[in-house]
Design a protein around this motif. Structure first.
Motif, PDB file in Angstrom:
ATOM      1  N   LEU A   1       5.028  -5.013   5.816  1.00 10.97           N
ATOM      2  CA  LEU A   1       4.851  -5.838   6.994  1.00 10.97           C
ATOM      3  C   LEU A   1       4.260  -7.176   6.621  1.00 10.97           C
ATOM      4  N   GLY A   2       4.125  -8.074   7.612  1.00  8.97           N
ATOM      5  CA  GLY A   2       3.572  -9.390   7.371  1.00  8.97           C
ATOM      6  C   GLY A   2       2.633  -9.807   8.473  1.00  8.97           C
ATOM      7  N   PHE A   3       1.632 -10.623   8.088  1.00 10.01           N
ATOM      8  CA  PHE A   3       0.678 -11.197   9.039  1.00 10.01           C
ATOM      9  C   PHE A   3       0.686 -12.715   8.826  1.00 10.01           C
ATOM     10  N   GLY A   4       1.592 -13.397   9.494  1.00 13.94           N
ATOM     11  CA  GLY A   4       1.725 -14.824   9.264  1.00 13.94           C
ATOM     12  C   GLY A   4       2.150 -15.081   7.838  1.00 13.94           C
ATOM     13  N   PRO A   5       1.356 -15.856   7.052  1.00 13.58           N
ATOM     14  CA  PRO A   5       1.728 -16.147   5.663  1.00 13.58           C
ATOM     15  C   PRO A   5       1.434 -14.995   4.698  1.00 13.58           C
ATOM     16  N   ILE A   6       0.801 -13.938   5.180  1.00 16.26           N
ATOM     17  CA  ILE A   6       0.378 -12.831   4.312  1.00 16.26           C
ATOM     18  C   ILE A   6       1.405 -11.700   4.367  1.00 16.26           C
TER      19      ILE A   6
ATOM     20  N   ARG B   1      -1.693  -3.397  -0.498  1.00 16.05           N
ATOM     21  CA  ARG B   1      -1.480  -4.580  -1.331  1.00 16.05           C
ATOM     22  C   ARG B   1      -1.175  -5.768  -0.423  1.00 16.05           C
ATOM     23  N   PHE B   2      -1.793  -6.908  -0.730  1.00 13.62           N
ATOM     24  CA  PHE B   2      -1.605  -8.114   0.070  1.00 13.62           C
ATOM     25  C   PHE B   2      -1.293  -9.280  -0.869  1.00 13.62           C
ATOM     26  N   TRP B   3      -0.404 -10.159  -0.452  1.00 19.05           N
ATOM     27  CA  TRP B   3      -0.105 -11.351  -1.218  1.00 19.05           C
ATOM     28  C   TRP B   3       0.428 -12.440  -0.293  1.00 19.05           C
ATOM     29  N   SER B   4       0.441 -13.655  -0.798  1.00 18.27           N
ATOM     30  CA  SER B   4       0.902 -14.778   0.007  1.00 18.27           C
ATOM     31  C   SER B   4       1.631 -15.769  -0.881  1.00 18.27           C
ATOM     32  N   ASP B   5       2.758 -16.291  -0.381  1.00 21.96           N
ATOM     33  CA  ASP B   5       3.546 -17.282  -1.110  1.00 21.96           C
ATOM     34  C   ASP B   5       3.070 -18.671  -0.718  1.00 21.96           C
ATOM     35  N   MET B   6       2.369 -19.321  -1.651  1.00 25.99           N
ATOM     36  CA  MET B   6       1.853 -20.667  -1.404  1.00 25.99           C
ATOM     37  C   MET B   6       2.475 -21.646  -2.393  1.00 25.99           C
TER      38      MET B   6
ATOM     39  N   SER C   1       3.702 -22.709  -5.848  1.00 24.06           N
ATOM     40  CA  SER C   1       3.466 -22.329  -7.242  1.00 24.06           C
ATOM     41  C   SER C   1       2.317 -21.343  -7.385  1.00 24.06           C
ATOM     42  N   PHE C   2       1.455 -21.284  -6.389  1.00 18.72           N
ATOM     43  CA  PHE C   2       0.261 -20.438  -6.447  1.00 18.72           C
ATOM     44  C   PHE C   2       0.419 -19.281  -5.464  1.00 18.72           C
ATOM     45  N   LYS C   3       0.238 -18.038  -5.948  1.00 25.18           N
ATOM     46  CA  LYS C   3       0.412 -16.854  -5.109  1.00 25.18           C
ATOM     47  C   LYS C   3      -0.769 -15.911  -5.316  1.00 25.18           C
ATOM     48  N   PRO C   4      -1.750 -15.949  -4.436  1.00 25.00           N
ATOM     49  CA  PRO C   4      -2.879 -15.020  -4.553  1.00 25.00           C
ATOM     50  C   PRO C   4      -2.460 -13.611  -4.168  1.00 25.00           C
ATOM     51  N   ARG C   5      -3.189 -12.621  -4.690  1.00 22.11           N
ATOM     52  CA  ARG C   5      -2.879 -11.216  -4.389  1.00 22.11           C
ATOM     53  C   ARG C   5      -4.164 -10.388  -4.416  1.00 22.11           C
ATOM     54  N   LEU C   6      -4.147  -9.334  -3.640  1.00 25.51           N
ATOM     55  CA  LEU C   6      -5.295  -8.437  -3.519  1.00 25.51           C
ATOM     56  C   LEU C   6      -4.779  -7.022  -3.328  1.00 25.51           C
ATOM     57  N   SER C   7      -5.369  -6.057  -4.049  1.00 23.04           N
ATOM     58  CA  SER C   7      -5.025  -4.640  -3.894  1.00 23.04           C
ATOM     59  C   SER C   7      -6.298  -3.842  -3.669  1.00 23.04           C
ATOM     60  N   LEU C   8      -6.250  -2.929  -2.709  1.00 23.95           N
ATOM     61  CA  LEU C   8      -7.351  -2.017  -2.412  1.00 23.95           C
ATOM     62  C   LEU C   8      -6.786  -0.605  -2.319  1.00 23.95           C
ATOM     63  N   ALA C   9      -7.513   0.371  -2.842  1.00 24.43           N
ATOM     64  CA  ALA C   9      -6.982   1.729  -2.818  1.00 24.43           C
ATOM     65  C   ALA C   9      -8.086   2.760  -2.931  1.00 24.43           C
ATOM     66  N   ARG C  10      -7.799   3.917  -2.397  1.00 23.01           N
ATOM     67  CA  ARG C  10      -8.561   5.131  -2.663  1.00 23.01           C
ATOM     68  C   ARG C  10      -7.578   6.121  -3.267  1.00 23.01           C
ATOM     69  N   LYS C  11      -7.813   6.531  -4.511  1.00 26.18           N
ATOM     70  CA  LYS C  11      -6.902   7.412  -5.225  1.00 26.18           C
ATOM     71  C   LYS C  11      -7.631   8.667  -5.683  1.00 26.18           C
ATOM     72  N   THR C  12      -6.895   9.755  -5.835  1.00 27.40           N
ATOM     73  CA  THR C  12      -7.494  11.027  -6.232  1.00 27.40           C
ATOM     74  C   THR C  12      -6.701  11.671  -7.367  1.00 27.40           C
ATOM     75  N   ARG C  13      -7.358  12.588  -8.070  1.00 28.60           N
ATOM     76  CA  ARG C  13      -6.702  13.427  -9.071  1.00 28.60           C
ATOM     77  C   ARG C  13      -7.369  14.780  -9.087  1.00 28.60           C
TER      78      ARG C  13
END
Length: 693
Positions: A367-372, A424-429, A431-443
């Motif tokens: 999905l998208g939130f404006g530029p994100i 995962r979140f990212w934005s097309d700006m 030449s510059f594209k910031p990104r952020l990932s957050l997670a809770r993972k298990t094993r």
């Protein structure tokens, strides 16, 4: 101006050519010149000069990755401080259980380089649709027939042959197929064989290898989708594993899979898969290496593992805006039987009739939130595992009998639920594209960690020389993950730095068996002492944190002259006590300078590895010294479809040891017992590849 930059990051020598003018470095992430999805990089094998037979070496040169070298065909991928089954590793998208109690056959053991088409590497974390897994994911895609544009059957071929001087090894194999616009038929095969590895101080005993792989697959277009059936068999013959107390005598493994994917309508896309993998394994301590002086200490261990999987997912919407719903199931059976080949009355099942299953479901949205832009998903899994009572022969001594009786009387069944979340979140700006990932993972704990009632050197591939015993009461690992970075790219330069942090609760690793590790006052310690280790470790839950940074970059200096490189740093330590996590790659960097023309290129590479002094006292880990390696590589297109690649690794013939290489367990080798295994000496590699028809 040449707008193609050469990226170098394979086993000592490697290269690829990303097209900078066309690529989007976030949604079309470039590592080896290929377009990618938002969550993965692709590494194409035909654009890499990889001298080793182990596909893990190909992955290990990606930023943040490293090679856990447990033998020529037993390499594991370490990614941002995690390795083993904490990394979601698959072959052709198929999950399966290793047959070896020491992970002598990690998943990439079943991906010979002559058959690998590409490697899909999840960037940082794996999406929940791919299944549970604490770290990132790796998927080795083997060569296969493709549908053609013709109504009649057309032949295709992709064949490779190569030679490496460092171990006098050779490889040959590839794909031959027939296909039309509706039908495809393919046959794959490969064979590899190598002698003991040479290093500047001599020869590493028990490091030879041999592997045969063959199979067939067929595909049929069905409406707007395709149905694929494939079978493959791998026969690994005697292959050395110097960091382990035993060597491979054989792995005979069969893979079967059936899959459908296709459009049901404009906004509905269905994927369905079912598969089975059967592993049959024998290892011993006398065939490839100098055996024990006493016949009573000869050992041959038989191990079996069967895995059945099925999955389905339905994507509702477009590729860029959708909701995906899915479910998957895994069923596993394992057995490990230790024998003495000269005494039929001596046998015991260290793992007997282990059965396990996992049933899971997920929901994921793009999905998208404006530029994100965002990809967010969650999954729920129910796990179950159970062990049978041990079986023992009449010649087994009293100590193991006491432990077997105690284990048989215990509650040997376990079940629990896990929840994974990834965003995962990212934005097309531009030449510059910031990104952020957050997670809770298990094993969840594996069979070795939970059900090993007998103290042995089986450690699930840790290869630290300690004797281990399992714990029926292990808790699930839970990791909280954050990653932040950006991708920058213009017509002449790119860079992709990332910072990451993982806080892991109930991390499973070896801990002292009891509170008096220097005193032998329990049956487990008595049996371990008989086996040569008076201070055994028990798999237990600890608290850990793993953090670091990695980077890859490229610069078109001028015309055909390019500079490329990677850098990686990871720090992994315990939070409950003042100690470090075992077997973590030291800080390292690689830089390559290359000259590229239309049909050929030449280059040189430097690799620098720092000292690693942040070692695990619990695992008796030794520190290691840093080193610098130089190499050369080149490629030429001889005719359309016929290419020649060549490289020289360790050009200056430096005597060095890799921190992740493990310790020698083979008596009579030029490497001292207990010493860390050295890297290969100066070694030339040549490969020829033909694609045609």
């Amino acid at each position: 101006m040449n707008r193609r930059i050469l990226t170098v990051f394979t086993a000592n020598i490697a290269l690829a050519s990303p097209a900078f003018a066309e690529a989007d470095p976030l949604t079309d992430i470039i590592v080896t010149g290929q377009r990618d999805k938002a969550t993965t990089d692709e590494i194409e094998s035909n654009k890499e000069i990889v001298s080793t037979p182990d596909a893990a070496s190909l992955v290990a040169r990606a930023p943040g990755a490293a090679l856990i070298d447990n033998g020529g065909l037993s390499g594991q991928v370490q990614y941002r401080g995690l390795f083993g089954d904490r990394i979601l590793v698959r072959v052709n998208g198929q999950r399966f259980s290793s047959g070896g109690p020491n992970l002598m056959d990690p998943p990439l053991h079943y991906a010979p380089m002559a058959l690998v088409d590409r490697i899909e590497l999840d960037r940082g974390i794996s999406p929940v649709r791919k299944g549970p897994g604490l770290g990132g994911g790796v998927n080795a895609i083997l060569k296969q027939a493709e549908f053609s544009d013709s109504a009649s059957m057309q032949p295709q071929a992709d064949l490779t042959a190569g030679y490496r001087s460092g171990d006098n090894s050779y490889l040959t194999g590839g794909l031959v197929s027939l296909s039309s616009e509706r039908v495809k038929l393919g046959v794959i095969a490969s064979y590899e064989k190598g002698d003991d590895l040479q290093y500047p101080g001599g020869i590493i005993a028990s490091s030879s290898f041999e592997r045969l792989n063959y199979g067939a697959h067929a595909g049929l277009k069905v409406g707007d989708g395709s149905l694929t059936l494939s079978y493959r068999r791998q026969e690994t013959d005697p292959t050395g594993n110097p960091p382990f107390p035993m060597d491979i005598q054989y792995f005979n493994t069969d893979f079967l899979s059936l899959a459908f994917e296709g459009k049901l309508s404009d906004n509905l896309y269905l994927e369905v898969e079912a598969g089975h993998v059967a592993v049959r394994h024998l290892m011993d301590n006398f065939s490839l290496r100098q055996g024990p002086a006493s016949p009573m200490n000869l050992r041959a261990t038989f191990a079996d593992a069967d895995s059945s999987t099925a999955s389905t997912s339905l994507r509702i919407g477009t590729p860029d805006r959708h909701v995906r719903l899915g479910a998957d199931v895994e069923v596993m059976d394992k057995d490990v039987r230790i024998t003495n080949p000269v005494n039929t009355s001596f046998f015991l099942t260290s793992l007997n009739n282990i059965s396990g299953s996992r049933i899971g479901g997920f929901v994921e949205s793009r999905l998208g939130f404006g530029p994100i832009e965002a990809e967010i998903g969650a999954r729920l899994d129910h796990h179950r595992m159970e062990a049978g009572s041990p079986l023992l022969g009449s010649a087994v001594p009293m100590g193991p009998r006491v432990l077997a009786s105690a284990f048989a009387a215990s509650d040997r069944s376990w079940s629990d639920d896990t929840i994974d979340i990834a965003a995962r979140f990212w934005s097309d700006m531009g030449s510059f594209k910031p990104r952020l990932s957050l997670a809770r993972k298990t094993r969840v704990a594996n069979a070795i960690e939970r059900f090993s009632w007998l103290p042995t050197g089986a450690s699930g591939g840790l290869a630290d020389g300690n004797i281990y015993v399992g714990d029926l009461n292990l808790k699930n690992e839970k990791a909280w993950i954050a990653e932040i970075g950006f991708d920058y790219q213009d017509s002449r330069f790119y860079a992709r730095p990332t910072l990451f942090y993982r806080r892991v609760d109930d991390f499973i690793q070896g801990v002292p068996y009891d509170h008096t590790p220097e005193i032998i006052d329990s049956p487990v310690e008595m049996v371990a002492n008989m086996n040569g280790d008076p201070t055994p470790l028990r798999f237990g839950n600890v608290d850990a944190e793993i953090y670091g940074a990695d980077l890859d970059f490229g610069w078109n200096i001028s015309g055909p002259l390019n500079l490329d490189g990677t850098a990686s740093y990871v720090r992994a330590k315990r939070r409950d006590i003042d100690d470090n996590i075992y077997r973590i790659a030291p800080p390292n960097a690689r830089v390559a300078l290359s000259w590229q023309e239309n049909t050929w290129y030449l280059g040189a590479e430097l690799q620098a590895f720092a000292d690693q002094n942040n070692v695990s006292a619990t695992n008796d880990e030794q520190p290691s010294n840093g080193y610098l390696l130089a190499g050369l590589f080149g490629h030429v297109e001889l005719t359309p479809g016929l290419t020649l690649d060549a490289s020289v690794e360790n050009l200056l013939n430096k005597n060095y040891t890799e921190h992740l290489a493990g310790y020698n367990r083979v008596d009579g080798s030029d490497v001292a017992l207990g010493a860390r295994l050295p890297g290969v000496g100066r070694s030339a590699f040549i490969r020829i590849r033909w694609t045609g028809f």
